[in-house]
Design an enzyme around this catalytic site. Structure first.
Site, PDB file in Angstrom:
ATOM      1  N   ASP A 109      42.485  -6.684  43.046  1.00  0.00           N
ATOM      2  CA  ASP A 109      41.396  -7.490  43.586  1.00  0.00           C
ATOM      3  C   ASP A 109      40.395  -6.511  44.209  1.00  0.00           C
ATOM      4  OD1 ASP A 109      41.063 -10.200  46.039  1.00  0.00           O
ATOM      5  OD2 ASP A 109      39.601  -8.934  45.012  1.00  0.00           O
ATOM      6  N   LYS A 159      30.908  -9.576  45.234  1.00  0.00           N
ATOM      7  CA  LYS A 159      30.077  -8.924  46.259  1.00  0.00           C
ATOM      8  C   LYS A 159      29.043  -7.957  45.662  1.00  0.00           C
ATOM      9  CE  LYS A 159      33.821  -9.475  49.614  1.00  0.00           C
ATOM     10  NZ  LYS A 159      33.293 -10.338  50.697  1.00  0.00           N
ATOM     11  N   TYR A 208      43.623 -10.874  51.488  1.00  0.00           N
ATOM     12  CA  TYR A 208      42.966 -12.157  51.242  1.00  0.00           C
ATOM     13  C   TYR A 208      42.293 -12.079  49.880  1.00  0.00           C
ATOM     14  CZ  TYR A 208      39.438 -15.909  51.724  1.00  0.00           C
ATOM     15  OH  TYR A 208      38.643 -17.015  51.521  1.00  0.00           O
TER      16      TYR A 208
HETATM   17  P1  KE4 Z   1      34.501 -15.195  47.852  1.00  0.00           P
HETATM   18  O1  KE4 Z   1      35.131 -16.442  47.263  1.00  0.00           O
HETATM   19  O2  KE4 Z   1      34.267 -15.313  49.343  1.00  0.00           O
HETATM   20  O3  KE4 Z   1      33.249 -14.749  47.094  1.00  0.00           O
HETATM   21  O4  KE4 Z   1      35.538 -13.970  47.634  1.00  0.00           O
HETATM   22  C1  KE4 Z   1      36.842 -14.114  48.110  1.00  0.00           C
HETATM   23  C2  KE4 Z   1      37.441 -12.729  48.296  1.00  0.00           C
HETATM   24  C3  KE4 Z   1      38.321 -12.246  47.340  1.00  0.00           C
HETATM   25  N1  KE4 Z   1      38.866 -11.012  47.458  1.00  0.00           N
HETATM   26  C4  KE4 Z   1      38.559 -10.200  48.500  1.00  0.00           C
HETATM   27  C5  KE4 Z   1      39.187  -8.843  48.585  1.00  0.00           C
HETATM   28  C6  KE4 Z   1      37.651 -10.642  49.503  1.00  0.00           C
HETATM   29  O5  KE4 Z   1      37.363  -9.824  50.544  1.00  0.00           O
HETATM   30  C7  KE4 Z   1      37.079 -11.923  49.403  1.00  0.00           C
HETATM   31  C8  KE4 Z   1      36.129 -12.473  50.456  1.00  0.00           C
HETATM   32  N2  KE4 Z   1      35.941 -11.656  51.598  1.00  0.00           N
HETATM   33  C9  KE4 Z   1      35.562 -12.357  52.818  1.00  0.00           C
HETATM   34  C10 KE4 Z   1      35.495 -11.361  53.983  1.00  0.00           C
HETATM   35  N3  KE4 Z   1      36.464 -10.374  53.970  1.00  0.00           N
HETATM   36  C11 KE4 Z   1      34.265 -13.079  52.648  1.00  0.00           C
HETATM   37  C12 KE4 Z   1      33.634 -13.561  53.948  1.00  0.00           C
HETATM   38  C13 KE4 Z   1      33.853 -15.020  54.157  1.00  0.00           C
HETATM   39  O6  KE4 Z   1      34.945 -15.540  53.832  1.00  0.00           O
HETATM   40  O7  KE4 Z   1      32.906 -15.651  54.672  1.00  0.00           O
END
Ligand code: KE4
Length: 427
Positions: A237, A265, A142
């Site tokens: 990523d 993060k 993701y």
């Molecule tokens: P954000 O747009 O949520 O800041 O980041 C997206 C993203 C991109 N790449 C990786 C590897 C990620 O894990 C994420 C977001 N992770 C999720 C949980 N695995 C965030 C939690 C959520 O969606 O509420």
């Protein structure tokens, strides 16, 4: 009715599912999600003053533990100087220098406000730089919710994905191929057939979003070699793995340098701050230097940068040794608890991110992960929560350990997990 239940009934009137991000609604695990009132260190307290040992860490950012005093002080001082200017600041330069010092592959970078923005922008500059359209991702990875990346697993031979969300036109994902993670044959075949049209491959170098799935020996090396040989860009990523798996992220841990890296993060310390960056010749395509447009009102926000800078300053080599030790302790304890309960489950870990899969293991790809027993995971999750352990609310997420966790926290968690596994029917 608990305070969290009251709050959820109010929230559901205004917010889809009562939440601002789907996973928080606990639809995958059942039960009432606690509304969190405050946090400190490795602890959370909910609106009913229930205390939890936290393994979500805001989905990764809280690597120091919550409300770290130095980070809070830095944020308070920055806020007192003004919240946002929409103009360059010294603090953004200092932060950019910190990122460059940690990631040898990052010669130039741009700050944005979320991981989604970082990966979306990285794809755009990769397409602008190469003049090509095809993007390759991996099933179960993701990268945020931008249209081109919301792609379901390619069904069988049809490696070009179909939309994984309503509202994404098929035309938008027509150039996005999705392969099996760790599937070197499929990767080789795709490059043999489409190599000349591939702009970039984007990958979580250690996957967190199907649960913790490490790359098999040689997989990342093959990605690096094929992209280089075919003039495509390799995008790591590292929104989740960056500054978590090592001071220089997964690329530092594995010694493989991508062309572009996305961070989020941890680098934002819990505030909205993310980064994309890499080769100078690629990043110089970005406006105002080049023809690839990307912008943001709050990009490089000084308060968020203060949180990120203070967080990174506190992460040194000793930090990663501690995270490794705590991670190994939790992994060993959970494995003992699984054996004792006689439940079919396996633990996979890299550094301070780990997943307990209800699967015989190993889990090497999405085709393995989707075979997990999600019902058993839901039972396990609810029992952990009742026992005061706050665990990611999906089988397909990674749990995170912080520097604020103690051996006693880990041992208490293992005890609660032992009881939780006993409530899962053995198989
Ligand atoms: P954000 O747009 O949520 O800041 O980041 C997206 C993203 C991109 N790449 C990786 C590897 C990620 O894990 C994420 C977001 N992770 C999720 C949980 N695995 C965030 C939690 C959520 O969606 O509420």
């Amino acid at each position: 009715m608990t305070r969290s239940e009251e709050l959820m009934s109010r929230a559901e009137r205004l917010l889809p599912g009562g939440v601002n991000s789907p996973v928080r609604a606990y639809r995958a695990v059942g039960g009432q999600p606690p509304f969190i009132a405050r946090a400190r260190g490795a602890r959370l307290w909910d609106a009913d003053e229930r205390e939890y040992i936290d393994y979500v860490g805001s989905w990764g950012p809280a690597i120091l533990g919550h409300a770290d005093p130095e980070v809070v002080a830095a944020v308070q001082a920055a806020a007192a100087r003004g919240l946002s200017f929409g103009a360059p600041t010294e603090q953004e330069v200092t932060f950019a220098e910190q990122i460059r010092d940690r990631y040898p592959s990052i010669e130039m970078l741009r700050c944005v406000s979320s991981g989604t923005e970082a990966t979306m922008s990285a794809l755009r500059v990769a397409r602008g730089f190469t003049g090509r359209d095809v993007i390759v991702k991996f099933d179960g990875c993701y990268h945020g919710h931008s249209d081109a990346l919301l792609v379901a697993a390619g069904s069988g031979a049809a490696t070009f994905g179909s939309p994984d969300s309503a509202g994404v036109p098929r035309s938008v994902v027509a150039n996005t191929a999705s392969l099996g993670f760790n599937d070197r044959d499929a990767l080789g075949a795709l490059f043999a057939e489409h190599g000349a049209n591939i702009a970039a491959v984007i990958v979580e170098p250690v996957v967190g979003n199907m649960g913790c799935v490490p790359p098999e020996p040689g997989f990342l090396e093959m990605l690096r070699e094929l992209t280089r040989d075919h003039g495509a860009l390799l995008i790591f990523d590292e929104v989740m793995t960056g500054s978590r798996l090592a001071r220089g992220g997964a690329q530092g841990r594995f010694g493989i340098l991508p062309d572009l890296t996305c961070l989020g993060k941890v680098v934002g310390g819990g505030l909205p701050l993310a980064v994309y960056g890499g080769r100078r010749d690629v990043m110089e395509q970005i406006a105002p230097l080049g023809p690839v447009y990307q912008a943001g009102t709050l990009s490089g926000n000084p308060v968020a940068v203060a949180a990120g800078t203070s967080t990174l300053e506190q992460l040194d080599s000793g930090s990663y040794a501690t995270l490794e030790r705590l991670g190994a302790r939790l992994e060993a304890g959970l494995e003992r608890a699984i054996a004792h309960a006689g439940v079919e489950a396996t633990v996979q870990r890299v550094g301070s991110m780990l997943t307990l899969f209800f699967h015989p293991g190993p889990v090497r790809s999405w085709s393995d992960a989707k075979g997990c027993d999600r019902e058993r995971f839901g039972t396990f999750h609810r029992a952990l929560l009742a026992g005061g352990v706050y665990w990611p609310a999906s089988q397909f997420e990674a749990a995170f350990i912080s520097l604020a966790h103690t051996d006693a926290d880990i041992d208490r968690t293992v005890d609660v997990a032992q009881g939780a596994l006993a409530s899962v029917s053995p198989r």
